[in-house]
Design an enzyme around this catalytic site. Sequence first.
Site, mmCIF file in Angstrom:
data_model
loop_
_atom_site.group_PDB
_atom_site.id
_atom_site.type_symbol
_atom_site.label_atom_id
_atom_site.label_comp_id
_atom_site.label_asym_id
_atom_site.label_seq_id
_atom_site.Cartn_x
_atom_site.Cartn_y
_atom_site.Cartn_z
ATOM 1 N N HIS A 17 0.268 0.309 9.625
ATOM 2 C CA HIS A 17 -1.019 0.799 9.136
ATOM 3 C C HIS A 17 -1.870 1.353 10.275
ATOM 4 C CE1 HIS A 17 0.247 -2.509 6.438
ATOM 5 N NE2 HIS A 17 -0.116 -1.663 5.493
ATOM 6 N N LYS A 48 5.877 -8.313 2.177
ATOM 7 C CA LYS A 48 5.601 -8.087 3.600
ATOM 8 C C LYS A 48 4.408 -8.941 4.022
ATOM 9 C CE LYS A 48 4.879 -3.633 3.509
ATOM 10 N NZ LYS A 48 4.721 -3.576 2.049
ATOM 11 N N GLY A 93 0.812 -1.209 0.000
ATOM 12 C CA GLY A 93 0.000 0.000 0.000
ATOM 13 C C GLY A 93 0.842 1.254 0.000
ATOM 14 N N SER A 94 0.345 2.306 -0.634
ATOM 15 C CA SER A 94 1.012 3.606 -0.559
ATOM 16 C C SER A 94 0.829 4.171 0.851
ATOM 17 C CB SER A 94 0.422 4.554 -1.602
ATOM 18 O OG SER A 94 0.664 4.079 -2.905
ATOM 19 N N GLY A 95 1.570 5.242 1.144
ATOM 20 C CA GLY A 95 1.520 5.843 2.470
ATOM 21 C C GLY A 95 2.721 5.512 3.325
ATOM 22 N N HIS A 96 3.626 4.649 2.797
ATOM 23 C CA HIS A 96 4.823 4.259 3.553
ATOM 24 C C HIS A 96 6.094 4.825 2.912
ATOM 25 C CE1 HIS A 96 2.176 1.610 5.672
ATOM 26 N NE2 HIS A 96 1.942 0.860 4.613
ATOM 27 N N ASP A 112 -1.344 -8.564 0.755
ATOM 28 C CA ASP A 112 -0.091 -8.632 0.007
ATOM 29 C C ASP A 112 0.282 -10.076 -0.307
ATOM 30 O OD1 ASP A 112 -0.133 -5.940 0.541
ATOM 31 O OD2 ASP A 112 1.910 -5.833 1.326
#
Length: 352
Positions: free
Chosen positions: A218, A104, A53-56, A109
Amino acid sequence: MKKLINDVENVVKEQLEGMALAHPELTVKFEPYYVYRSDAPVKGKVAIISGGGSGHEPMHGGFVGKGMLDGACPGEVFTSPTPDQMYECAKAVDSGEGVLFIVKNYTGDVMNFEAAAELVASEGIKVQNILIDDDVAVKDSLYTAGRRGVGTTVLAEKIVGAAAEAGYNLEKCSDLCRKVNQYGRSFGVALTSCTVPAAGKPTFELAEDEVEMGIGIHGEPGTHRMPIKPIDEMTEYSALQIIDDPAYTRTVREWDGSDWAEKKLVDVPFAKGDKVIAFVNSMGGTPVSELYTIYKKLDEVCKDKGITIVRNLIGPYITSLEMQGFSITLLKADDEILKFWDAPVKTPGLTW
């Protein structure tokens, strides 16, 4: 919600458009999303791909480049990428030497990378999935069955990426990645929550005087909440969760060339006399200056345990949007790991 965005629906797309303009050495595709080295496929080289996911950020797209990843697949914010992203990315970067997916341990995922591996294998491309599950805080969470994949992911991408650049074949890259995961452990702490743009409100609430110990990237709950303490106390607690963690046994699924096979792995505990790479990470909202205070205490705790830090990485490398907090990762380092850690790397997020 205060964020530097336009439309919620276009957050990831516009960020990728900016990345493409800023880094012409990378190629960004939009249907579906994936980022890869503009010089790919690199002849004679195993391709290393990761995603999530984006945001990391900068993980994973910021780690695409020489000596690290060949490609990365960004999902929407805190949402797994889809199998077609990994499939298209793998076809773009495979040189004929095969593709290693670094995954991960989050349920979405794992499921989607497994589906992608089957698609890639059906095209006659050699492929392997290696799982990262290094979070000592919890065995199961909202997102996982088993330990979460966190800070060791960055170290694995650097070390295995360098090995692939040096000519390791797919089997040797897979063995090295598996070893890095078995040698690495992490623990995270949150001072605040973060806000996913699509949600428009914080993921969870913490009182002004509370911290969450053992947080996930998250915003998943940790082991417990407690009143905020001086940073030396929180650092020592976090470090000892890692250092004193016993051998951890779990079963993973890996591709054997034609089907999935189960393999039992045991993480190697830390011991007096070990050399380690220490990674002190900002969750996005913590200034680097505060990370140095954490590193100072971490070095002291390691010395007290007879463990020597021989390399370090300090900064915001695997973040959780604007969350204030930190994570610590320790990776037992042998000669092979140090050789590839020290190897040159040139990516938007990590360069030496």
